[in-house]
Design a protein around this motif. Structure first.
Motif, short mmCIF file in Angstrom:
data_model
loop_
_atom_site.label_atom_id
_atom_site.label_comp_id
_atom_site.label_asym_id
_atom_site.label_seq_id
_atom_site.Cartn_x
_atom_site.Cartn_y
_atom_site.Cartn_z
N GLU A 1 36.09 12.80 -4.37
CA GLU A 1 35.50 12.13 -5.47
C GLU A 1 36.15 11.06 -5.86
OE1 GLU A 1 34.37 14.50 -8.59
OE2 GLU A 1 32.86 15.48 -7.17
N ASP A 2 37.64 11.05 -5.33
CA ASP A 2 38.58 9.76 -6.03
C ASP A 2 39.44 9.29 -4.76
OD1 ASP A 2 40.44 11.69 -6.04
OD2 ASP A 2 40.38 12.27 -8.06
N VAL A 3 40.24 8.37 -5.04
CA VAL A 3 41.50 8.01 -4.15
C VAL A 3 42.69 8.10 -5.34
CG1 VAL A 3 42.22 5.91 -3.10
CG2 VAL A 3 39.93 6.19 -3.03
N VAL A 4 43.73 8.55 -4.58
CA VAL A 4 44.82 8.62 -5.37
C VAL A 4 46.00 7.92 -4.63
CG1 VAL A 4 45.57 10.91 -4.11
CG2 VAL A 4 46.53 10.10 -6.34
N PHE A 5 46.88 7.17 -5.27
CA PHE A 5 48.00 6.38 -4.54
C PHE A 5 49.28 7.22 -4.58
CE2 PHE A 5 44.79 3.33 -6.28
CZ PHE A 5 44.43 2.98 -5.11
N ILE A 6 49.67 7.77 -3.62
CA ILE A 6 50.88 8.72 -3.54
C ILE A 6 51.92 7.43 -3.21
CG2 ILE A 6 49.63 10.56 -2.42
CD1 ILE A 6 50.66 9.92 0.20
N GLY A 7 51.53 6.50 -2.61
CA GLY A 7 52.78 5.23 -2.65
C GLY A 7 52.32 4.25 -3.32
N ASN A 8 53.19 3.54 -4.35
CA ASN A 8 52.62 2.66 -5.12
C ASN A 8 53.48 1.66 -5.54
OD1 ASN A 8 51.38 1.13 -7.02
ND2 ASN A 8 50.55 2.81 -8.53
N LYS A 9 53.38 0.22 -5.05
CA LYS A 9 54.07 -1.01 -5.41
C LYS A 9 53.30 -1.86 -6.02
CE LYS A 9 57.17 -4.35 -5.32
NZ LYS A 9 58.21 -4.28 -6.50
N GLY A 10 53.36 -2.07 -7.55
CA GLY A 10 52.79 -3.30 -7.81
C GLY A 10 51.44 -2.90 -8.83
N LEU A 11 51.05 -1.80 -8.79
CA LEU A 11 50.20 -1.25 -9.54
C LEU A 11 50.54 -0.27 -10.61
CD1 LEU A 11 46.75 -0.78 -7.27
CD2 LEU A 11 47.40 -2.88 -8.83
N PRO A 12 49.87 0.05 -11.75
CA PRO A 12 50.44 1.13 -12.82
C PRO A 12 50.64 2.31 -12.27
CG PRO A 12 48.35 -0.13 -13.56
CD PRO A 12 48.79 -0.83 -12.17
N GLU A 13 51.53 3.11 -12.62
CA GLU A 13 51.81 4.43 -12.25
C GLU A 13 50.67 5.44 -12.28
OE1 GLU A 13 54.61 5.30 -10.32
OE2 GLU A 13 55.10 3.41 -10.16
N ALA A 14 50.81 6.35 -11.50
CA ALA A 14 49.93 7.47 -11.67
C ALA A 14 48.27 6.88 -11.73
CB ALA A 14 49.94 8.21 -12.98
N LEU A 15 48.10 6.00 -10.89
CA LEU A 15 46.78 5.36 -10.63
C LEU A 15 45.84 6.34 -9.84
CD1 LEU A 15 45.18 2.85 -11.50
CD2 LEU A 15 45.95 1.76 -9.46
N VAL A 16 44.85 6.72 -10.22
CA VAL A 16 43.84 7.32 -9.50
C VAL A 16 42.76 6.56 -10.02
CG1 VAL A 16 42.63 9.72 -9.04
CG2 VAL A 16 44.94 9.32 -9.64
N VAL A 17 41.58 6.28 -8.75
CA VAL A 17 40.49 5.45 -9.21
C VAL A 17 39.42 6.25 -8.49
CG1 VAL A 17 41.76 3.25 -9.39
CG2 VAL A 17 40.64 4.03 -7.03
N ASP A 18 38.08 6.15 -8.99
CA ASP A 18 36.96 6.82 -8.30
C ASP A 18 36.72 6.43 -7.03
OD1 ASP A 18 36.31 8.14 -10.76
OD2 ASP A 18 34.78 6.70 -11.29
N ARG A 19 36.31 6.89 -6.03
CA ARG A 19 36.05 6.63 -4.79
C ARG A 19 35.00 5.42 -4.56
NH1 ARG A 19 34.66 11.32 -0.11
NH2 ARG A 19 34.67 9.75 1.77
N GLU A 20 34.21 5.40 -5.34
CA GLU A 20 33.33 4.06 -5.32
C GLU A 20 33.81 3.00 -5.75
OE1 GLU A 20 30.91 5.16 -9.32
OE2 GLU A 20 29.69 5.30 -7.52
#
Length: 243
Positions: free
Chosen positions: A59-78
């Motif tokens: 149901e969502d997309v989680v960013f396990i490697g993140n450069k440049g966006l807010p930390e702990a960013l999880v967004v809805d899949r859509e």
């Protein structure tokens, strides 16, 4: 599962894909140091402000490697273009997100974050299931050259091996620290050369001069060398671990 407003996001093989994702769910928490280091390198190689490694869950997309966006960013899949990248065998590229948004996802998040460009390459498990993506994002419209597209594909292979390594680390906690120690010198040397080449290019009167283009080509050659070095070392570490 997710909004039926975007049914094209859900492939016919979704059940098999989610089963293949399960070994990597241990990495669902953002802030993975190894992946953050990797995407920082990727962002530098492409001179882009944002680079991400994502896992596309039910149901969502989680960013396990993140450069440049807010930390702990999880967004809805859509809401994520990474949901589209996993549907394609090749490169997924949106050259001008504002003018030509992706029709398969809600454009709201991209608009709110003022995203101008997206390019992503699916990350696949050894059995071929796409579980996430490696992507680069800019605030302005742009277009990858064919060589840059090839480089992103090579780096996606590195990201795939990182996923395997991180999963294997549960049985062998020394894998990642040993790899990081072994790669620290070669990575820093390559990054220093990349910085020097970028600075030399800036001294040119125009980006279109032959000398400026040679610096660009040399920088891409160095980036590909670094990608191949990372991939080779990861495969060696996995082989040594019996993976």
């Amino acid at each position: 599962m997710i909004s039926t407003k975007y049914p094209g996001l859900i492939p016919s093989y979704e059940h098999e894909r989610l089963v293949a994702l399960q070994p990597y769910q241990v990495m669902s928490t953002p802030g993975q140091e190894l992946f953050n280091d990797f995407v920082s390198i990727v962002a530098k190689l492409f001179d882009m402000p944002i680079a991400l490694v994502s896992l596309v869950r039910a149901e969502d997309v989680v960013f396990i490697g993140n450069k440049g966006l807010p930390e702990a960013l999880v967004v809805d899949r859509e809401d994520s273009m990474c949901s589209v990248a996993i549907l394609n065998d090749g490169l997924t590229e949106f050259k001008d997100v504002a003018a030509e948004p992706c029709a398969l996802v809600n454009p709201r998040v991209a608009q709110q974050m003022h995203l101008g460009f997206y390019a992503g390459q699916a990350l696949r498990t050894p059995n071929g299931q796409a579980v996430g993506s490696l992507c680069i994002i800019d605030r302005r419209p742009r277009e990858l050259t064919s060589l840059e597209g090839s480089l992103l594909k090579e780096l996606a292979l590195v990201a795939q091996e990182l996923l395997r390594l991180q999963a294997a680390q549960a049985a062998n906690p020394t894998l990642v620290p040993e790899l990081r120690a072994r790669l620290e010198g070669p990575v820093q040397q390559s990054l220093t050369r990349l910085t020097t080449l970028a600075e030399l290019r800036q001294w040119e009167s125009s980006a279109d001069t032959d000398e400026a283009q040679r610096y660009v080509e040399s920088r891409l050659d160095e980036a590909r060398y670094l990608a191949q070095t990372l991939y080779r070392e990861l495969q060696a570490a996995l082989t040594h671990a019996g993976q």
